[in-house]
Design a protein around this motif. Structure first.
Motif, short mmCIF file in Angstrom:
data_model
loop_
_atom_site.label_atom_id
_atom_site.label_comp_id
_atom_site.label_asym_id
_atom_site.label_seq_id
_atom_site.Cartn_x
_atom_site.Cartn_y
_atom_site.Cartn_z
N HIS A 159 0.83 -1.19 0.00
CA HIS A 159 0.00 0.00 0.00
C HIS A 159 0.87 1.25 0.00
CE1 HIS A 159 -3.39 2.66 0.78
NE2 HIS A 159 -2.73 3.17 1.81
N LEU A 160 1.95 1.22 0.77
CA LEU A 160 2.90 2.34 0.78
C LEU A 160 3.51 2.55 -0.60
CD1 LEU A 160 4.76 4.46 2.09
CD2 LEU A 160 6.25 2.58 2.82
N VAL A 161 3.90 1.46 -1.26
CA VAL A 161 4.50 1.58 -2.60
C VAL A 161 3.49 2.14 -3.59
CG1 VAL A 161 5.50 0.27 -4.52
CG2 VAL A 161 6.14 -0.29 -2.16
N LEU A 204 11.55 1.20 -4.97
CA LEU A 204 11.72 2.49 -5.64
C LEU A 204 12.65 2.34 -6.84
CD1 LEU A 204 12.03 4.88 -2.56
CD2 LEU A 204 10.09 4.67 -4.12
N ALA A 205 13.68 1.49 -6.70
CA ALA A 205 14.60 1.25 -7.82
C ALA A 205 13.87 0.58 -8.98
CB ALA A 205 15.76 0.38 -7.36
N GLU A 206 12.92 -0.32 -8.69
CA GLU A 206 12.13 -0.93 -9.75
C GLU A 206 11.31 0.11 -10.49
OE1 GLU A 206 9.72 -4.03 -8.16
OE2 GLU A 206 11.41 -5.34 -7.66
N ASP A 226 13.63 2.02 -12.70
CA ASP A 226 13.99 1.23 -13.89
C ASP A 226 12.89 1.28 -14.93
OD1 ASP A 226 16.42 0.53 -12.87
OD2 ASP A 226 15.81 -1.44 -12.15
N GLU A 227 11.64 1.16 -14.47
CA GLU A 227 10.51 1.18 -15.40
C GLU A 227 10.42 2.54 -16.10
OE1 GLU A 227 7.46 0.03 -17.69
OE2 GLU A 227 8.67 -1.25 -16.38
N GLU A 228 10.62 3.62 -15.34
CA GLU A 228 10.58 4.95 -15.95
C GLU A 228 11.72 5.12 -16.95
OE1 GLU A 228 10.54 7.95 -12.97
OE2 GLU A 228 8.43 7.67 -12.50
N GLN A 229 12.89 4.58 -16.63
CA GLN A 229 14.02 4.70 -17.55
C GLN A 229 13.80 3.88 -18.82
OE1 GLN A 229 17.60 3.82 -15.28
NE2 GLN A 229 17.94 6.00 -14.97
N GLN A 261 23.71 4.82 -7.23
CA GLN A 261 22.47 4.03 -7.20
C GLN A 261 22.79 2.55 -7.10
OE1 GLN A 261 20.54 5.19 -10.81
NE2 GLN A 261 19.73 7.11 -9.98
N LEU A 262 23.80 2.11 -7.84
CA LEU A 262 24.17 0.70 -7.82
C LEU A 262 24.59 0.27 -6.42
CD1 LEU A 262 24.81 -1.96 -9.29
CD2 LEU A 262 27.10 -1.05 -9.73
N ARG A 263 25.45 1.07 -5.77
CA ARG A 263 25.90 0.72 -4.42
C ARG A 263 24.74 0.70 -3.43
NH1 ARG A 263 31.27 0.56 -3.09
NH2 ARG A 263 32.75 1.06 -4.76
N LEU A 264 23.78 1.62 -3.61
CA LEU A 264 22.63 1.64 -2.71
C LEU A 264 21.79 0.38 -2.89
CD1 LEU A 264 21.26 3.45 -0.60
CD2 LEU A 264 19.90 4.45 -2.46
N ARG A 265 21.60 -0.05 -4.13
CA ARG A 265 20.84 -1.28 -4.38
C ARG A 265 21.59 -2.49 -3.82
NH1 ARG A 265 17.98 -0.83 -10.34
NH2 ARG A 265 17.79 1.43 -10.39
#
Length: 353
Positions: A60-62, A129-131, A134-137, A182-186
């Motif tokens: 629900h938050l997402v 959020l990364a997903e 990725d979808e937006e990119q 971003q990569l390191r955060l993931r």
């Protein structure tokens, strides 16, 4: 990614930040091939840190973030600005303060005795959020490709002095992608889900990524985790990149498994012992001939799977020490009676001919 991997592994375990509901129907618009692999027990979905009864609250938050992103962006911007110049605050915001504030706004507050659970919530949120990013990119890249194609049609007569086509979108096309930060955060988020999750299967020690940068970071950090440790390339082989229309994956895969059984057994042995098992020239030629017979390159394309061995460390320890630890976290010690043959990490890269 799954199609080439099922040629070598069975089943492939696809990790997700949030578990899938049991007996859930296939996602609308999902790849039919993925559902075929799942139904054939060639692929399993796995969440290292399942949410259980909190799953719906998290999703629900997402969904809220997707539909009300402007509202949340404004709130988080005010939170960040409120800390600038405030006396008594550290010079730098803690790395999780903004996400912690976001979760607290939904009644998901951190308590001292629940600190680890809060860390897992933050990790899942980062990955979801990364997903979305990725979808937006992907959508942005598709739009840029359309613009570039139209531009080429309009300006095909216009050439620069060096003979290259006039390009308005070249800089934009090269600007998309995942940054190192971003990569390191993931990687930190995944490491924490693996190392701290309740369902982490300790025997799992073979992993594959599509990111060469991620593998390079692990290779760079490994000597810091294991003193004088040196990674070993176990093998590097070509695999089919996709399936041609009308081809039967289960039948083709079975044929490759049967006719290439000796070579595949060597690869599995190399990953078990974390020792080099590169093909000799005659074996490499034999594998290429078999691959061409079962999955012709003209219709199926090619990708390359390269597996690297990291001896004498467990996956949970390795990932946490490399990417997931900080002052508040210490990696779990290895079991005293458990031998650590090592962790194996590979990268799957498409080959463009």
């Amino acid at each position: 990614m799954l199609l080439p991997l099922v040629q070598v592994f069975a089943p492939v375990v696809y990790c997700q930040p949030v578990e899938r509901e049991k007996n859930a129907p296939p996602e609308e618009g999902g790849d039919p091939l993925v559902h075929t692999l799942i139904d054939s027990d060639l692929c399993q979905l796995f969440a290292p840190a399942p949410l259980g009864q909190d799953r719906e609250r998290f999703l629900h938050l997402v969904r809220d973030l997707q539909t009300r992103r402007d509202d949340y962006a404004g709130q988080l911007g005010h939170l960040a600005l409120a800390g600038i110049g405030s006396s008594g605050r550290p010079d730098q915001e803690t790395r999780t303060s903004i996400i912690g504030s976001l979760l607290a706004g939904k009644g998901i507050e951190s308590k001292e005795e629940q600190e680890q659970e809060m860390i897992l919530w933050q990790a899942r949120l980062i990955l979801k959020l990364a997903e979305l990013l990725d979808e937006e990119q992907r959508e942005l890249q598709a739009e840029l490709d359309r613009i570039s194609s139209r531009e080429h049609q309009l300006f095909q007569e216009l050439r620069s002095e060096n003979g290259e086509p006039f390009s308005l979108t070249g800089a934009l096309l090269s600007a998309t992608g995942t940054t190192d930060g971003q990569l390191r955060l993931r990687l930190k988020a995944w490491a924490r889900l693996f190392g701290l999750g309740r369902s982490w299967p300790g025997s799992s020690r073979i992993f594959v990524t599509r990111s060469r940068d991620a593998l390079d970071l692990l290779i760079e950090e490994y000597p810091k985790v294991v003193e004088d440790g040196r990674p070993t390339q176990l093998f590097s082989i070509e695999l089919p990149a996709n399936l041609a229309e009308g081809q039967d994956l289960p039948g083709l895969r079975q044929r490759l498994q049967e006719e290439g059984s000796e070579l595949l057994a060597r690869l599995h042995g190399a990953m078990e012992t974390v020792e080099d098992a590169g093909f000799q020239e005659a074996e490499e030629n034999g594998w290429q001939e078999l691959l061409e017979t079962v999955y012709p390159a003209t219709s199926c394309g090619r990708c390359r799977l390269t597996m690297i061995g990291f001896p004498n460390t467990s996956a949970a320890q390795f990932f946490l020490q490399t990417f997931g630890s900080d002052d508040a976290l210490t990696p779990p010690p290895p079991a005293a009676d458990q031998e650590q043959p090592g962790t194996v990490v590979g990268v799957l890269e498409r080959i463009d001919h």
